[in-house]
Design a protein around this motif. Structure first.
Motif, mmCIF file in Angstrom:
data_model
loop_
_atom_site.group_PDB
_atom_site.id
_atom_site.type_symbol
_atom_site.label_atom_id
_atom_site.label_comp_id
_atom_site.label_asym_id
_atom_site.label_seq_id
_atom_site.Cartn_x
_atom_site.Cartn_y
_atom_site.Cartn_z
ATOM 1 N N LEU A 155 0.891 -1.243 0.072
ATOM 2 C CA LEU A 155 -0.026 -0.115 -0.038
ATOM 3 C C LEU A 155 0.803 1.253 -0.026
ATOM 4 O O LEU A 155 0.477 2.177 -0.843
ATOM 5 C CB LEU A 155 -0.960 0.043 1.100
ATOM 6 N N THR A 156 1.885 1.393 0.951
ATOM 7 C CA THR A 156 2.652 2.693 1.144
ATOM 8 C C THR A 156 3.634 2.768 -0.586
ATOM 9 O O THR A 156 3.654 4.030 -0.798
ATOM 10 C CB THR A 156 3.811 2.069 2.101
ATOM 11 N N SER A 157 3.834 1.687 -1.314
ATOM 12 C CA SER A 157 4.616 1.855 -2.290
ATOM 13 C C SER A 157 3.744 2.608 -3.467
ATOM 14 O O SER A 157 4.377 3.223 -4.477
ATOM 15 C CB SER A 157 5.000 0.446 -3.036
ATOM 16 N N GLN A 158 2.487 2.824 -3.229
ATOM 17 C CA GLN A 158 1.744 3.272 -4.124
ATOM 18 C C GLN A 158 1.380 4.873 -4.005
ATOM 19 O O GLN A 158 0.421 5.698 -4.616
ATOM 20 C CB GLN A 158 0.354 2.689 -4.193
ATOM 21 N N PHE A 159 1.990 5.466 -2.869
ATOM 22 C CA PHE A 159 1.837 6.879 -2.482
ATOM 23 C C PHE A 159 3.208 7.576 -2.356
ATOM 24 O O PHE A 159 4.356 6.883 -2.223
ATOM 25 C CB PHE A 159 1.022 6.962 -0.979
ATOM 26 N N ASP A 160 3.068 8.893 -2.471
ATOM 27 C CA ASP A 160 4.298 9.624 -2.266
ATOM 28 C C ASP A 160 4.260 10.241 -0.881
ATOM 29 O O ASP A 160 4.240 11.432 -0.532
ATOM 30 C CB ASP A 160 4.456 10.911 -3.392
ATOM 31 N N MET A 161 4.297 9.380 -0.054
ATOM 32 C CA MET A 161 4.236 9.725 1.468
ATOM 33 C C MET A 161 4.892 8.267 2.077
ATOM 34 O O MET A 161 4.914 7.219 1.601
ATOM 35 C CB MET A 161 2.885 9.966 2.001
ATOM 36 N N GLY A 162 5.287 8.652 3.479
ATOM 37 C CA GLY A 162 6.024 7.769 4.267
ATOM 38 C C GLY A 162 5.204 6.541 4.735
ATOM 39 O O GLY A 162 3.656 6.641 4.806
ATOM 40 N N ARG A 163 5.622 5.836 5.124
ATOM 41 C CA ARG A 163 4.833 4.478 5.830
ATOM 42 C C ARG A 163 3.996 4.957 6.753
ATOM 43 O O ARG A 163 2.827 4.564 7.129
ATOM 44 C CB ARG A 163 5.816 3.726 6.239
ATOM 45 N N THR A 164 4.581 5.860 7.688
ATOM 46 C CA THR A 164 3.626 6.518 9.056
ATOM 47 C C THR A 164 2.606 7.145 8.540
ATOM 48 O O THR A 164 1.304 6.938 9.093
ATOM 49 C CB THR A 164 4.730 7.426 9.820
ATOM 50 N N ALA A 165 2.671 7.890 7.552
ATOM 51 C CA ALA A 165 1.445 8.628 7.037
ATOM 52 C C ALA A 165 0.228 7.661 6.503
ATOM 53 O O ALA A 165 -0.918 7.808 6.818
ATOM 54 C CB ALA A 165 1.947 9.596 5.983
ATOM 55 N N VAL A 166 0.721 6.813 5.515
ATOM 56 C CA VAL A 166 -0.157 5.717 5.324
ATOM 57 C C VAL A 166 -0.874 5.022 6.504
ATOM 58 O O VAL A 166 -1.929 4.782 6.335
ATOM 59 C CB VAL A 166 0.574 4.688 4.150
ATOM 60 N N SER A 167 -0.114 4.526 7.322
ATOM 61 C CA SER A 167 -0.359 3.772 8.557
ATOM 62 C C SER A 167 -1.694 4.781 9.114
ATOM 63 O O SER A 167 -2.592 4.081 9.620
ATOM 64 C CB SER A 167 0.595 3.628 9.379
#
Length: 109
Positions: free
Chosen positions: A37-49
């Motif tokens: 999921l994180t790899s699909q966004f221009d944001m860090g793992r913490t933000a996606v979490s």
């Protein structure tokens, strides 16, 4: 809005485009690990979490641990509240357009 628990407001959860995109991604797969999921966004793992946590609190996402990995899946049932709300307004606008059409036809006569 869920009147029993304002923290579980589905409308608030889906208001953000990132969360809507996460819902779409999870709807297209049975389950996805956080790193996918994180790899699909221009944001860090913490933000996606954080976005996933909001979806989880709203009841839209379920998670489970598999070893050290967290996997997420969609629980679409709470979206029924959104569907029902939109359906009311779909009927409202259809009826208004029907009445407007009748009025215009009467004026033409």
């Amino acid at each position: 809005m869920n009147e029993n628990n304002p923290l579980r407001d589905v409308f608030d959860a889906i208001a953000d485009p990132t969360r809507r995109r996460l819902i779409r991604m999870l709807a297209e797969a049975e389950e996805k690990p956080l790193h996918e999921l994180t790899s699909q966004f221009d944001m860090g793992r913490t933000a996606v979490s954080k976005h996933l946590t909001i979806l989880k609190v709203a009841g839209l996402v379920l998670d489970r641990k598999v070893g050290r990995e967290t996997r997420y899946r969609l629980n679409a049932a709470p979206l029924r509240e959104v569907h029902d709300w939109l359906d009311f307004y779909r009927k409202f606008w259809n009826m208004n357009m029907f009445n407007l059409n009748l009025l215009l036809e009467e004026e033409e006569e």
